[in-house]
Motif scaffolding. Structure first.
Motif, PDB file in Angstrom:
ATOM      1  N   LYS A 101       2.317  12.515  -8.295  1.00 37.59           N
ATOM      2  CA  LYS A 101       2.110  14.048  -7.630  1.00 37.59           C
ATOM      3  C   LYS A 101       3.024  15.103  -7.657  1.00 37.59           C
ATOM      4  CE  LYS A 101      -1.521  15.064  -5.021  1.00 37.59           C
ATOM      5  NZ  LYS A 101      -2.439  15.037  -3.473  1.00 37.59           N
ATOM      6  N   ALA A 137       2.723   1.610  -3.479  1.00 36.59           N
ATOM      7  CA  ALA A 137       1.303   2.439  -4.367  1.00 36.59           C
ATOM      8  C   ALA A 137       1.315   3.871  -4.111  1.00 36.59           C
ATOM      9  CB  ALA A 137       0.410   1.886  -3.907  1.00 36.59           C
ATOM     10  N   THR A 138       0.858   4.099  -2.548  1.00 32.80           N
ATOM     11  CA  THR A 138       1.021   5.448  -1.747  1.00 32.80           C
ATOM     12  C   THR A 138       2.443   6.539  -2.462  1.00 32.80           C
ATOM     13  OG1 THR A 138      -0.584   4.412  -0.486  1.00 32.80           O
ATOM     14  CG2 THR A 138      -0.081   7.060  -0.680  1.00 32.80           C
ATOM     15  N   ASN A 139       3.564   5.388  -2.446  1.00 31.40           N
ATOM     16  CA  ASN A 139       4.355   6.387  -1.962  1.00 31.40           C
ATOM     17  C   ASN A 139       4.571   6.348  -3.660  1.00 31.40           C
ATOM     18  OD1 ASN A 139       6.579   7.524  -1.365  1.00 31.40           O
ATOM     19  ND2 ASN A 139       7.743   6.080  -2.617  1.00 31.40           N
ATOM     20  N   LYS A 193       2.507   7.227  -6.348  1.00 35.98           N
ATOM     21  CA  LYS A 193       1.605   8.285  -6.375  1.00 35.98           C
ATOM     22  C   LYS A 193       1.546   9.327  -6.454  1.00 35.98           C
ATOM     23  CE  LYS A 193      -3.026   5.073  -5.753  1.00 35.98           C
ATOM     24  NZ  LYS A 193      -3.943   4.922  -5.211  1.00 35.98           N
ATOM     25  N   LEU A 194       2.191   9.430  -4.429  1.00 37.26           N
ATOM     26  CA  LEU A 194       2.659  10.367  -4.351  1.00 37.26           C
ATOM     27  C   LEU A 194       3.891  11.162  -5.305  1.00 37.26           C
ATOM     28  CD1 LEU A 194       2.927   9.831  -0.288  1.00 37.26           C
ATOM     29  CD2 LEU A 194       1.388  11.672  -2.000  1.00 37.26           C
ATOM     30  N   ASP A 222       0.996  -0.582  -0.156  1.00 35.85           N
ATOM     31  CA  ASP A 222       0.488  -0.157  -0.073  1.00 35.85           C
ATOM     32  C   ASP A 222       1.158   1.457  -0.167  1.00 35.85           C
ATOM     33  OD1 ASP A 222      -2.581  -1.781  -0.365  1.00 35.85           O
ATOM     34  OD2 ASP A 222      -2.665  -1.744   2.335  1.00 35.85           O
ATOM     35  N   VAL A 223       1.937   1.113   1.301  1.00 35.51           N
ATOM     36  CA  VAL A 223       2.906   1.740   1.380  1.00 35.51           C
ATOM     37  C   VAL A 223       3.926   2.820  -0.464  1.00 35.51           C
ATOM     38  CG1 VAL A 223       4.555   3.340   2.134  1.00 35.51           C
ATOM     39  CG2 VAL A 223       3.201   2.186   3.395  1.00 35.51           C
TER      40      VAL A 223
END
Ligand SMILES: Nc1ncnc2c1ncn2[C@@H]1O[C@H](COP(=O)(O)OP(=O)(O)OP(=O)(O)O)[C@@H](O)[C@H]1O
Length: 745
Positions: A345, A337-339, A341-342, A334-335
């Motif tokens: 971004k 994936a989030t990372n 994405k970040l 998750d991290v």
């Protein structure tokens, strides 16, 4: 004699058999001739005995005819040897042994018969047995059997001989041991005798002493009466002494007994108290124990529970670890994936920020023109030459020969403006440089107008160069650790169209050239130009100081030289984003231009005139480059001067340029100031026209939704209204060729 038929090396048995054969024949002959068998048999037995018991027989040949007594005496020895049994007891010769010859007993049966002739048997039986023996001996066959038996028994006798030797040795050893024991006993006996003699002497001496004590002399004579009296007195004394000693001993014994009883009592009391204490402790321990029993039961139960848990703990732990691993993996996923994405971004945001900043700079103008008026020095006449518009900080009025000209620039700094205020307009360009753009900051103006002051400043109040580099390090630090930057600094000057490295070992001797980079990037570079890596502001200060020192050694009069050469501080900023892998390559050119000068007005000649022409030529080339860029001409004349050629990659594309026009407020310099401001005005008009066409410089500056939004937010600064005495360039005329402009200068 040795029989002649026997071969050499015959054994004893063969010899014996041969001998027996001979004797047998002899006996047969004698028997046939009527001779007695007795002599032949005895002779044969004698021969056998001599042969078989070799070494034990005497050398003398036993013969019944020669010595019957000796034959009789040897018989027991012969019998003992032949039967290999224990030696018979020596018996006294009997009457018949002495009276007549005894027949040889060579057969075991005969021997047995002979031995069993015990004294208990009757004479008739003995006679019968002897007769039987004699009859048997007369038969030749019996003789041969006897001979063979004798041989057999002789072999047995050899074995018994060995056994007897062993027995004899054992007996000898026993005898030796007995002898040793005997000697020891004798020694002990002698010692005892000596001890006995000593004891006797002592006893005798004691007796003599006792006798003397009792008053006897050595001859045993009784003592006198006086001596008896003395003795009695002594005895009484001894008795008294003994009684006193006995009493004393009794007293001591009594006291010891009392002491013992006392100690025993005390020990008893102490033991009782200790026992009591022990009992008390025991009672306490028992009570505690009683209280501990439930706790023990609880602990036991807990222990059993824990034991079960411990037993199941590994499996539980494994399950927990597996669950945790799965959870962690899921969380990491998750991290990640989030990372990601970040990061995406962040990339978008960074690109957006970069674009917005760039567009902001573009809206402000890729070429911005500022003006700075230096303060009036003591003794200078500057009254009414320059006036500022209180409502517009970009408007400057210049009065020259009664004619007031108004200039509309991006910003005008008055004499009281600080270095910090001047730098505030440069900050955005430094940020652009960190973003990867090429930036040029020029200081333009006539000699003594304050260019060097603005660019370098004083140690206590540094100028644009040092402030820009400080801000550069600050921006780089802000972007760390995502970004890693590598900053290099070069310093060079252009004097009379000649490049010199100010950080090289021999600045005066080094004349550099500008060439196309062989790496195919299309970039220009200066071979041999020193590039110093800097990490801190101190490093930058050292580099600037070294450059200044190098420039000073190149000319005896620094001010004289510095006003006639272009000084360039080139800062290369290479960045790498460790997260996204993005790379940037920015360049910041800080240029202190040579002072512009109107040759005709100054009346320069010779070398000074040549310097002025070189300066004007390079400044004219700079104007031509900007004009060509404005008109988007296919050919931009960068190569017309060393300055523009060197700054080629920083003057095109998305590059940013800021020109700080330095103006002297002195009335005598009004004409020079007018020229400088006109040049600045035209340069700005170039940019103003360009900025109205956002896509005029490069494809990267095409409007995007974000840029349009920013553009709507950043409104253009309102123009100041024309003053009554001002001559505003309301509608700037189409700029003439800058070349013509400089030719006009
Ligand atoms: N803003 C200012 N505040 C105070 N002093 C100034 C300022 N600008 C210039 N001066 C002073 O003016 C003098 C001349 O300045 P400077 O040497 O920088 O001129 P310049 O244009 O670099 O001359 P050159 O072209 O000959 O090198 C110096 O003594 C400097 O200290």
């Amino acid at each position: 004699t040795r029989p002649p038929l026997l071969p050499q090396g015959a054994t004893d048995l063969e010899k014996h058999l041969e001998l027996l054969e001979l004797e047998n024949k002899s006996l047969k002959r004698r028997l046939a001739s009527g001779g007695t068998c007795e002599g032949a048999c005895a002779c044969a037995c004698s021969q056998v005995s001599r042969v078989k018991v070799r070494g034990k027989t005497t050398k003398k040949q036993a013969c019944p005819k020669t010595d019957s007594r000796s034959r009789t005496a040897r018989r027991p020895s012969y019998l003992w040897v032949a039967t290999s049994g224990p030696a018979p007891p020596r018996r006294t010769p009997r009457a018949e042994d002495r009276t007549g010859p005894t027949p040889r007993r060579t057969s075991p049966r005969l021997e047995r018969d002979f031995r069993t002739a015990t004294p208990g048997t009757s004479r008739a039986a003995k006679r019968r047995r002897r007769r039987r023996c004699r009859l048997a001996l007369r038969m030749p066959r019996v003789c041969r059997e006897v001979i063979v038996r004798c041989a057999h028994q002789t072999a047995e006798g050899a074995e018994s001989d060995d056994w007897l030797r062993v027995q004899n040795a054992l007996l000898q050893e026993q005898v030796c041991a007995q002898r040793r024991m005997l000697r020891e006993l004798e020694t002990q006996l002698q010692r005892s005798q000596r001890t006995c003699a000593q004891l006797r002497t002592q006893v005798k001496h004691q007796i003599m002493t006792d006798l003397e004590f009792c008053g006897y002399d050595s001859n045993g004579v009784r003592p006198t009466f006086a001596f008896k009296k003395v003795l009695r007195h002594s005895v009484a004394l001894y008795d008294g002494e003994m009684a006193r000693a006995r009493r004393q001993l009794d007293a001591e014994l009594l006291s010891l007994k009392e002491e013992k009883e006392r100690v025993v009592r005390e020990a008893f009391v102490r033991a009782e108290s200790q026992m009591k204490a022990v009992h008390d402790n025991l009672a306490g321990v028992r009570s505690k124990l009683a209280g501990l029993h439930p706790a023990l039961r609880t602990l036991t139960a807990d222990y059993n529970t824990l034991k079960k848990q411990v037993h199941h703990f590994p499996a539980m732990l494994r399950n927990a670890i597996d669950d945790a691993k799965r959870e962690i993996c899921r969380a990491i996923g998750d991290v990640s994936a989030t990372n990601q994405k970040l990061v995406d971004k962040y990339k978008r945001e960074m690109n957006l920020r970069k674009k917005i900043h760039n567009q902001l700079v573009q809206l402000k103008g890729n070429i911005r023109v500022l003006c700075r008026v230096r303060p009036v020095a003591g003794g200078e006449e500057a009254e009414g030459v320059l006036t500022f518009d209180p409502d517009d900080d970009g408007v400057l009025h210049l009065s020259d020969k009664g004619k007031v000209t108004t200039f509309d620039l991006d910003k005008v700094f008055g004499p009281e403006a600080t270095q910090e205020e001047g730098f505030s307009e440069v900050e955005a360009l430094v940020t652009s440089c960190v973003d990867g753009f090429h930036v040029c900051i020029f200081a333009y103006g006539q000699t003594g107008s304050g260019k060097t002051y603005t660019m370098e400043g004083a140690a206590s109040d540094p100028g644009l160069n040092q402030r820009a580099l400080r801000l550069l390090f600050s921006r780089v630090a802000d972007k760390s650790p995502e970004w890693e930057f590598h900053i290099c600094v070069s310093m060079l000057e252009i004097y009379n169209e000649t490049l010199r490295d100010l950080l090289g070992d021999q600045p005066a001797a080094d004349k550099l050239d500008i060439k196309m980079n062989p790496d195919g990037s299309g970039q220009l570079y200066v071979p041999g130009l020193t590039r110093v890596a800097v990490r801190t502001v101190d490093d930058v200060n050292q580099v600037l100081e070294a450059g200044r020192a190098s420039r000073a050694t190149a000319c005896t009069d620094l001010n004289e030289r510095s006003s006639r050469s272009h000084a360039l501080l080139v800062v290369s900023v290479a960045g790498l984003n460790g997260t996204t892998g993005s790379r940037t390559q920015g360049k910041l050119n800080l240029v202190d231009l040579a002072g512009s000068e109107r040759v005709g007005r100054s009346g320069a000649e010779g070398g000074r005139l040549r310097e002025a022409r070189h300066i004007n030529k390079s400044l004219s080339a700079l104007g031509d480059v900007m004009d060509a860029l404005r008109r988007k001409r296919p050919h931009v004349p960068f190569r017309n001067s060393r300055l523009t050629f060197l700054l080629q990659d920083s003057l095109q594309g998305d590059s940013k340029t800021l020109m700080m026009v330095q103006v002297s407020p002195v009335a005598a310099d009004a004409g020079e100031s007018l020229c400088s401001l006109k040049f600045a005005q035209r340069v700005r008009s170039v940019e103003l026209n360009a900025s109205k066409r956002p896509d005029s410089r490069s494809a990267s500056s095409s409007p995007t939704p974000q840029s349009l939004e920013v553009a709507s937010l950043v409104s253009r600064r309102p123009r100041a209204p024309f003053g009554p005495n001002s001559k505003r360039l309301e509608k700037p005329p189409p700029p003439p060729s800058l070349r013509l402009f400089f030719l006009w200068l």
